[in-house]
Enzyme design. Sequence first.
Site, PDB file in Angstrom:
ATOM      1  N   GLU A  66      24.843  49.265  39.097  1.00 46.84           N
ATOM      2  CA  GLU A  66      26.142  49.621  39.670  1.00 46.84           C
ATOM      3  C   GLU A  66      25.991  50.209  41.070  1.00 46.84           C
ATOM      4  O   GLU A  66      26.798  49.932  41.947  1.00 46.84           O
ATOM      5  CB  GLU A  66      26.885  50.604  38.754  1.00 46.84           C
ATOM      6  CG  GLU A  66      27.390  49.981  37.466  1.00 46.84           C
ATOM      7  CD  GLU A  66      28.372  48.842  37.704  1.00 46.84           C
ATOM      8  OE1 GLU A  66      28.947  48.759  38.801  1.00 46.84           O
ATOM      9  OE2 GLU A  66      28.540  48.029  36.783  1.00 46.84           O
ATOM     10  N   TYR A  88      34.730  54.793  40.915  1.00 47.52           N
ATOM     11  CA  TYR A  88      34.381  53.493  40.346  1.00 47.52           C
ATOM     12  C   TYR A  88      33.125  53.571  39.479  1.00 47.52           C
ATOM     13  O   TYR A  88      33.112  53.141  38.327  1.00 47.52           O
ATOM     14  CB  TYR A  88      34.170  52.424  41.437  1.00 47.52           C
ATOM     15  CG  TYR A  88      33.445  51.249  40.860  1.00 47.52           C
ATOM     16  CD1 TYR A  88      34.117  50.349  40.053  1.00 47.52           C
ATOM     17  CD2 TYR A  88      32.066  51.105  41.004  1.00 47.52           C
ATOM     18  CE1 TYR A  88      33.447  49.302  39.422  1.00 47.52           C
ATOM     19  CE2 TYR A  88      31.390  50.075  40.388  1.00 47.52           C
ATOM     20  CZ  TYR A  88      32.090  49.175  39.608  1.00 47.52           C
ATOM     21  OH  TYR A  88      31.417  48.165  38.967  1.00 47.52           O
ATOM     22  N   ASP A  95      37.405  48.140  40.960  1.00 54.12           N
ATOM     23  CA  ASP A  95      36.644  47.797  42.162  1.00 54.12           C
ATOM     24  C   ASP A  95      37.466  46.805  42.990  1.00 54.12           C
ATOM     25  O   ASP A  95      38.627  46.527  42.664  1.00 54.12           O
ATOM     26  CB  ASP A  95      35.277  47.225  41.778  1.00 54.12           C
ATOM     27  CG  ASP A  95      35.406  45.802  41.287  1.00 54.12           C
ATOM     28  OD1 ASP A  95      36.441  45.484  40.670  1.00 54.12           O
ATOM     29  OD2 ASP A  95      34.494  44.990  41.533  1.00 54.12           O
ATOM     30  N   CYS A 152      39.262  34.252  40.691  1.00 56.09           N
ATOM     31  CA  CYS A 152      40.322  34.857  41.501  1.00 56.09           C
ATOM     32  C   CYS A 152      39.715  35.372  42.812  1.00 56.09           C
ATOM     33  O   CYS A 152      39.763  36.553  43.140  1.00 56.09           O
ATOM     34  CB  CYS A 152      40.995  35.989  40.725  1.00 56.09           C
ATOM     35  SG  CYS A 152      42.561  36.542  41.429  1.00 56.09           S
ATOM     36  N   CYS A 162      42.979  28.772  40.393  1.00 54.19           N
ATOM     37  CA  CYS A 162      43.989  29.139  39.399  1.00 54.19           C
ATOM     38  C   CYS A 162      43.984  28.201  38.190  1.00 54.19           C
ATOM     39  O   CYS A 162      44.373  28.601  37.084  1.00 54.19           O
ATOM     40  CB  CYS A 162      45.371  29.174  40.039  1.00 54.19           C
ATOM     41  SG  CYS A 162      45.510  30.397  41.368  1.00 54.19           S
ATOM     42  N   CYS A 213      41.995  29.738  35.527  1.00 53.81           N
ATOM     43  CA  CYS A 213      42.196  31.167  35.269  1.00 53.81           C
ATOM     44  C   CYS A 213      42.922  31.411  33.956  1.00 53.81           C
ATOM     45  O   CYS A 213      43.999  30.843  33.719  1.00 53.81           O
ATOM     46  CB  CYS A 213      42.990  31.793  36.419  1.00 53.81           C
ATOM     47  SG  CYS A 213      43.261  33.564  36.175  1.00 53.81           S
ATOM     48  N   CYS A 251      50.629  35.163  35.974  1.00 55.11           N
ATOM     49  CA  CYS A 251      50.317  35.678  37.308  1.00 55.11           C
ATOM     50  C   CYS A 251      51.531  35.532  38.219  1.00 55.11           C
ATOM     51  O   CYS A 251      51.932  34.416  38.579  1.00 55.11           O
ATOM     52  CB  CYS A 251      49.121  34.929  37.891  1.00 55.11           C
ATOM     53  SG  CYS A 251      48.660  35.525  39.539  1.00 55.11           S
TER      54      CYS A 251
END
Length: 337
Positions: free
Chosen positions: A32, A115, A133, A185, A192, A195, A201
Amino acid sequence: MLAWYDAHARSLPWRAPPGSPPPDPYRVWLSEVMLQQTQVAAVIPYFEMFTTRWPDFAALAAADDAEVMSAWAGLGYYARARNLLAAARVVAREHAGRLPGDEAALRKLPGFGAYTAAAVAAIAFGQRAVVVDGNVERVVARLFALADPLPGAKATLRMLVDSITPDTRPGDFAQAMMDLGATICTPRSPKCLLCPLADRCDARAEGAPESYPFKAKKAARPVRHATFFWLEREGQVLLVRRPPRGLLGGMRGLPTGPWAAAPPQLEEAPVETDWTLRNASIRHVFTHFELHATLATATLGRHIDAIEGEWWPIARLDEAGLPRLFAKAVEAMESVA
DNA sequence: GATCCGTGGCC
DNA sequence: TGGCCAAGGAT
């Protein structure tokens, strides 16, 4: 999202398969920190090197600062490496070598912001946490067609993420959202048709999902000029350790004069000698400015001393842990010679 | 809240 | 080519 993640999760060195027990918190944490503002492809080789050399908190806490900084060289944002070491030592000394499992305690460790604390709590400890994030911001801004521009909309976005974060498998949910943002995305040309959220959306319904999130314009990047000093003595070159904070803090580098609006030429040379200004120019883009550097070279006899720094064998400069900026200068010298 | 802090890849 | 962006944190 969890069903999509079960089918499409990326396989990454620090990651456990979907639905399986959490991976080693040390590895989650290290990944991370490395991933802050840094793409997966750039992180993987550094992650492999670090976990091989320092496989756990105890090993990292006992490491030499200089070795860790050199190992981080090239990855950027060097405050991360300084905070990494500081956090490892706190964990080793005050937490019996184990990362605390709750978000609030994590947040107090060096290098843990909102985060990272949320991500480690969720991914390594299975805690429900709101993980936001840049990927998640983009996905959620599109999902709700949020009209407010970043960064002002961050608080609203966090509330929206909270509203869709499940109680079960929060770590997989967070990673699913980030994988979706990184692979489907995407900032430009989102895919899309692939997705799992396309049906709900709002931005897609409007017809221009790529226009989200709206962002405030950034300031122009000024150009600064500097001279790098290449001082040789018997096959060695003078390197200095940069101050512990600030730009490239704690890293080795070539001596440099001031970084100014105009070329500073030979101001603040490490020693008064017969410098030759080369016309090789080094360009390097930082976040807030662009640097144009020129090289000044000189060679000393063996009896001049009392110069601050380390004499480093030129043939082994690849081991010096130089940030990219100075590695470029070394490359320029090699092409001159 | 605004600034500072690296680097590489992309179109 | 250059502006934008990336699993942000510290001050």
